[in-house]
Design a protein around this motif. Structure first.
Motif, PDB file in Angstrom:
ATOM      1  N   ALA A  21       0.853  -1.150  -0.095  1.00 48.45           N
ATOM      2  CA  ALA A  21      -0.048  -0.143   0.042  1.00 48.45           C
ATOM      3  C   ALA A  21       1.069   1.106   0.031  1.00 48.45           C
ATOM      4  O   ALA A  21       0.727   2.119  -0.846  1.00 48.45           O
ATOM      5  CB  ALA A  21      -0.948   0.000   1.124  1.00 48.45           C
ATOM      6  N   VAL A  22       2.088   1.347   0.616  1.00 52.97           N
ATOM      7  CA  VAL A  22       2.909   2.373   0.768  1.00 52.97           C
ATOM      8  C   VAL A  22       3.565   2.622  -0.329  1.00 52.97           C
ATOM      9  O   VAL A  22       3.676   3.757  -0.850  1.00 52.97           O
ATOM     10  CB  VAL A  22       3.884   2.333   1.874  1.00 52.97           C
ATOM     11  CG1 VAL A  22       4.855   3.382   1.862  1.00 52.97           C
ATOM     12  CG2 VAL A  22       3.138   2.685   3.391  1.00 52.97           C
ATOM     13  N   ASP A  23       3.938   1.483  -1.221  1.00 51.92           N
ATOM     14  CA  ASP A  23       4.868   1.473  -2.396  1.00 51.92           C
ATOM     15  C   ASP A  23       3.787   2.377  -3.536  1.00 51.92           C
ATOM     16  O   ASP A  23       4.142   3.003  -4.089  1.00 51.92           O
ATOM     17  CB  ASP A  23       5.214   0.212  -2.959  1.00 51.92           C
ATOM     18  CG  ASP A  23       6.219   0.228  -4.053  1.00 51.92           C
ATOM     19  OD1 ASP A  23       6.770   1.022  -4.003  1.00 51.92           O
ATOM     20  OD2 ASP A  23       6.057  -0.764  -4.932  1.00 51.92           O
ATOM     21  N   GLN A  24       2.616   1.637  -3.439  1.00 52.24           N
ATOM     22  CA  GLN A  24       1.548   2.407  -4.382  1.00 52.24           C
ATOM     23  C   GLN A  24       1.317   3.721  -4.251  1.00 52.24           C
ATOM     24  O   GLN A  24       0.929   4.760  -4.935  1.00 52.24           O
ATOM     25  CB  GLN A  24       0.583   1.543  -4.420  1.00 52.24           C
ATOM     26  CG  GLN A  24      -0.614   1.846  -5.636  1.00 52.24           C
ATOM     27  CD  GLN A  24      -1.863   1.116  -5.589  1.00 52.24           C
ATOM     28  OE1 GLN A  24      -2.702   1.128  -4.810  1.00 52.24           O
ATOM     29  NE2 GLN A  24      -1.708   0.210  -6.817  1.00 52.24           N
ATOM     30  N   LEU A  25       0.891   4.157  -2.748  1.00 56.61           N
ATOM     31  CA  LEU A  25       0.915   5.567  -2.460  1.00 56.61           C
ATOM     32  C   LEU A  25       2.026   6.349  -2.762  1.00 56.61           C
ATOM     33  O   LEU A  25       1.728   7.574  -3.179  1.00 56.61           O
ATOM     34  CB  LEU A  25       0.462   5.678  -0.968  1.00 56.61           C
ATOM     35  CG  LEU A  25       0.007   7.003  -0.400  1.00 56.61           C
ATOM     36  CD1 LEU A  25      -1.059   7.623  -1.428  1.00 56.61           C
ATOM     37  CD2 LEU A  25      -0.293   6.959   1.061  1.00 56.61           C
ATOM     38  N   ASN A  26       3.263   5.842  -2.492  1.00 58.33           N
ATOM     39  CA  ASN A  26       4.524   6.686  -2.963  1.00 58.33           C
ATOM     40  C   ASN A  26       4.406   7.009  -4.420  1.00 58.33           C
ATOM     41  O   ASN A  26       4.703   8.346  -4.663  1.00 58.33           O
ATOM     42  CB  ASN A  26       5.593   5.745  -2.799  1.00 58.33           C
ATOM     43  CG  ASN A  26       6.051   5.860  -1.291  1.00 58.33           C
ATOM     44  OD1 ASN A  26       5.861   6.674  -0.438  1.00 58.33           O
ATOM     45  ND2 ASN A  26       7.001   4.929  -0.903  1.00 58.33           N
ATOM     46  N   ALA A  27       4.100   6.094  -5.309  1.00 53.18           N
ATOM     47  CA  ALA A  27       4.059   6.511  -6.515  1.00 53.18           C
ATOM     48  C   ALA A  27       3.062   7.641  -6.740  1.00 53.18           C
ATOM     49  O   ALA A  27       3.223   8.479  -7.635  1.00 53.18           O
ATOM     50  CB  ALA A  27       3.566   5.405  -7.632  1.00 53.18           C
ATOM     51  N   ARG A  28       1.908   7.636  -6.271  1.00 48.40           N
ATOM     52  CA  ARG A  28       0.687   8.615  -6.459  1.00 48.40           C
ATOM     53  C   ARG A  28       1.016   9.941  -5.684  1.00 48.40           C
ATOM     54  O   ARG A  28       0.600  10.951  -6.367  1.00 48.40           O
ATOM     55  CB  ARG A  28      -0.587   7.868  -5.809  1.00 48.40           C
ATOM     56  CG  ARG A  28      -1.005   6.889  -6.739  1.00 48.40           C
ATOM     57  CD  ARG A  28      -2.231   6.059  -5.883  1.00 48.40           C
ATOM     58  NE  ARG A  28      -3.379   7.262  -6.420  1.00 48.40           N
ATOM     59  CZ  ARG A  28      -4.223   7.234  -5.636  1.00 48.40           C
ATOM     60  NH1 ARG A  28      -4.824   6.204  -4.590  1.00 48.40           N
ATOM     61  NH2 ARG A  28      -5.425   7.883  -6.042  1.00 48.40           N
ATOM     62  N   LEU A  29       1.836   9.912  -4.961  1.00 51.16           N
ATOM     63  CA  LEU A  29       2.159  11.332  -4.192  1.00 51.16           C
ATOM     64  C   LEU A  29       3.663  11.900  -4.743  1.00 51.16           C
ATOM     65  O   LEU A  29       3.841  13.120  -4.346  1.00 51.16           O
ATOM     66  CB  LEU A  29       2.496  11.019  -2.830  1.00 51.16           C
ATOM     67  CG  LEU A  29       1.131  11.032  -2.044  1.00 51.16           C
ATOM     68  CD1 LEU A  29       1.131  10.800  -0.413  1.00 51.16           C
ATOM     69  CD2 LEU A  29       0.465  12.474  -2.020  1.00 51.16           C
TER      70      LEU A  29
END
Length: 202
Positions: free
Chosen positions: A135-143
């Motif tokens: 979840a953090v990896d995907q959110l990192n990309a979005r942010l």
């Protein structure tokens, strides 16, 4: 013909370009136009764009085609809130005593968005729940795009991130939670200015 390996390569290349702000929010991504610069045929580009849609980095519209998602203040606030909540969950799931590996300090010349990605992913990796990492990896990309412009909006962005890295590296769980909440609340308050900076042409 299986386009798998090519689609994976194209996916990674497009992801890097999106995270690097080569496209602005709302831009249309035409597979036929993107194919030649990516040394690919159209089908792997389309496959990669579908993967990126699932990751939240690309969207499809009823009018047709792929686009970079538009970014507005409420949406960015939601992303910052989710980041704060997710990191809080990950920290609470750390084993006791916390045994986080020391974060690399030899990468201070890397862009701040890359360092933020690395630090938050390292925090998530200490969680007993593997879903926090994904979840953090995907959110990192979005942010990522927003994080690239944060130093232009927030004058202490570097210091805030360094404090988080220090607390994480020493396993100071309570301090880390407090710093993470402050970090995200400050960005939430500055969301309108950050959105304007993301849309600005460098």
């Amino acid at each position: 013909m299986n386009s798998g390996p090519t689609a994976e390569r194209v996916h990674e290349a497009l992801k890097r370009r999106i995270m690097g702000r080569e496209f602005r929010p709302g831009d249309r991504l035409d597979p036929a136009v993107l194919a030649a610069p990516l040394s690919s045929s159209v089908t792997p580009v389309r496959d990669a764009l579908h993967l990126l849609t699932g990751e939240g980095l690309v969207e499809t519209r009823t009018s047709g085609g792929f686009h970079i998602p538009a970014l507005d203040e409420p949406a960015l606030k939601d992303l910052y809130d989710w980041s704060a909540e997710l990191l809080g969950l990950a920290i609470r799931a750390w084993p006791r005593p916390a045994a986080i590996a020391m974060l690399a300090t030899d990468a201070e010349d890397r862009p701040i968005a890359d360092r933020a990605d690395q630090i938050f992913l390292a925090i998530a990796r200490q969680s007993a729940n593997g879903e926090h990492v994904r979840a953090v990896d995907q959110l990192n990309a979005r942010l990522h795009a927003a994080r690239t412009v944060e130093p232009h909006v927030l004058d202490t962005a570097e210091e805030e991130l360094a404090a988080i890295a220090s607390a994480a590296g020493s396993g100071e769980r309570d301090m880390l939670r407090r710093l993470s909440l402050y970090y995200h609340r400050r960005r939430r308050r500055a969301a309108a200015d950050i959105v304007r900076a993301v849309y600005r042409v460098d």
